[in-house]
Scaffold this motif. Structure first.
Motif, PDB file in Angstrom:
ATOM      1  N   PHE A 101      -3.785  22.256  45.071  1.00 28.83           N
ATOM      2  CA  PHE A 101      -3.981  21.243  43.952  1.00 28.83           C
ATOM      3  C   PHE A 101      -4.755  22.155  43.007  1.00 28.83           C
ATOM      4  O   PHE A 101      -4.717  21.982  41.674  1.00 28.83           O
ATOM      5  N   LEU A 104      -2.980  24.302  41.099  1.00 31.24           N
ATOM      6  CA  LEU A 104      -1.765  23.676  40.136  1.00 31.24           C
ATOM      7  C   LEU A 104      -2.520  23.136  39.190  1.00 31.24           C
ATOM      8  O   LEU A 104      -2.034  23.233  37.713  1.00 31.24           O
ATOM      9  N   CYS A 105      -3.735  22.545  38.927  1.00 22.86           N
ATOM     10  CA  CYS A 105      -4.483  21.859  37.987  1.00 22.86           C
ATOM     11  C   CYS A 105      -4.671  23.034  37.037  1.00 22.86           C
ATOM     12  O   CYS A 105      -4.500  23.009  35.572  1.00 22.86           O
ATOM     13  N   LEU A 108      -1.165  24.153  35.336  1.00 27.29           N
ATOM     14  CA  LEU A 108      -0.452  23.082  34.504  1.00 27.29           C
ATOM     15  C   LEU A 108      -1.184  22.618  33.317  1.00 27.29           C
ATOM     16  O   LEU A 108      -0.639  22.113  32.346  1.00 27.29           O
ATOM     17  N   ILE A 219      -3.961  15.465  33.363  1.00 25.09           N
ATOM     18  CA  ILE A 219      -3.075  16.240  34.193  1.00 25.09           C
ATOM     19  C   ILE A 219      -3.714  16.266  35.656  1.00 25.09           C
ATOM     20  O   ILE A 219      -2.932  16.199  36.662  1.00 25.09           O
ATOM     21  N   GLY A 220      -5.027  16.413  35.883  1.00 22.47           N
ATOM     22  CA  GLY A 220      -5.568  16.410  36.939  1.00 22.47           C
ATOM     23  C   GLY A 220      -5.259  15.126  37.662  1.00 22.47           C
ATOM     24  O   GLY A 220      -5.125  14.932  38.927  1.00 22.47           O
ATOM     25  N   LEU A 222      -3.180  12.793  37.325  1.00 23.06           N
ATOM     26  CA  LEU A 222      -1.477  12.313  37.600  1.00 23.06           C
ATOM     27  C   LEU A 222      -1.249  13.381  38.713  1.00 23.06           C
ATOM     28  O   LEU A 222      -0.616  12.898  39.776  1.00 23.06           O
ATOM     29  N   LEU A 223      -1.712  14.605  38.714  1.00 25.34           N
ATOM     30  CA  LEU A 223      -1.347  15.410  39.734  1.00 25.34           C
ATOM     31  C   LEU A 223      -1.934  15.167  41.067  1.00 25.34           C
ATOM     32  O   LEU A 223      -1.526  15.213  42.209  1.00 25.34           O
ATOM     33  N   LEU A 226      -0.032  12.496  42.958  1.00 22.49           N
ATOM     34  CA  LEU A 226       0.896  13.228  43.533  1.00 22.49           C
ATOM     35  C   LEU A 226       0.601  13.720  44.808  1.00 22.49           C
ATOM     36  O   LEU A 226       1.345  13.488  46.142  1.00 22.49           O
ATOM     37  N   MET A 227      -0.451  14.522  44.860  1.00 23.77           N
ATOM     38  CA  MET A 227      -0.781  15.445  45.777  1.00 23.77           C
ATOM     39  C   MET A 227      -1.624  14.753  46.772  1.00 23.77           C
ATOM     40  O   MET A 227      -1.983  15.294  48.120  1.00 23.77           O
TER      41      MET A 227
END
Length: 239
Positions: A101, A104-105, A108, A219-220, A222-223, A226-227
């Protein structure tokens, strides 16, 4: 819990829009930039030179600019180390999702969205590039396409990577609230300081800094939906 997270992100987006409207209606972007001391002689000769904005080149602002990426990159390196080590050490396996995570943060948020998509496409001229401050380009609002080309002003890449220090907030906020709040405060504080440095250097407007932090958080968030990085293997989270 999902509804609460969605509401939080919606309120964050609303704050960004309202703050942008205030900056637009008050012309605060240009007003704030106009308060920064400038060397008009240098600006006349080299309109795109940060040396025309001398305050940003002294301590601590130059150091903040130079080292802006170090804390977030250190976090990313630690996450990568945990992710790789978890392939060989079972004790680290519960943290594999959290490490992924964080990586990816970083990729992205400050990476793809800020530096590759927006900075390369929006074309907003920097303060030191606009006519009012000795440059040759026209001022545009943060949502208006400009003609500055790639690596433009909106949003601030340095501020975004500084704000990314907050990313562990999304991992720790349910079970380690004090530590989570510490990372959130550190990220916000460091991002604001780096943003001030960039304004003093003529590199960015206040709205560039505002959206750098806002995009990293959105973005953090939203991710995280999901995760679900707040949940470790073998643990469950109610709601």
């Amino acid at each position: 819990m999902r509804t609460k997270r969605l509401l939080e992100l919606a309120l964050t987006a609303l704050f960004l829009l309202l703050a942008s409207a205030v900056l637009w209606l008050t012309d605060a972007d240009r007003l704030i930039a106009s308060l920064v001391p400038r060397d008009l002689a240098i600006a006349a000769m080299q309109s795109d030179s940060s040396r025309a904005w001398p305050t940003g080149n002294i301590f601590p602002w130059q150091q903040l600019y130079k080292w802006a990426a170090v804390p977030a990159l250190t976090l990313a390196a630690a996450a990568l180390a945990v992710l790789l080590a978890s392939l060989f050490r079972a004790s680290l396996a519960p943290w594999r999702r959290q490490a992924a995570f964080i990586l990816l943060c970083m990729a992205l948020g400050p990476g793809l969205t800020v530096n590759i998509v927006l900075k390369e496409q929006v074309g907003r001229a920097r303060p030191r590039e606009i006519v009012e401050f000795g440059g040759s380009r026209q001022f545009t609002q943060c949502w208006q396409p400009g003609e500055a080309g790639t690596n433009s002003s909106f949003p601030s890449g340095h501020a975004a990577i500084a704000f990314a220090v907050m990313v562990p907030w999304f991992v720790l906020r349910d079970e380690e609230r004090r530590a989570a709040a510490g990372f959130l405060a550190a990220g916000l504080g460091f991002g604001i300081l780096v943003g001030i440095a960039r304004i003093l250097q003529g590199g960015h407007f206040a709205s560039d800094i505002l959206w750098a932090g806002g995009l990293v958080y959105l973005i953090g968030g939203l991710l995280a939906m999901l995760m679900k990085p707040e949940q470790r293997a073998g643990h469950s989270c109610a709601g």
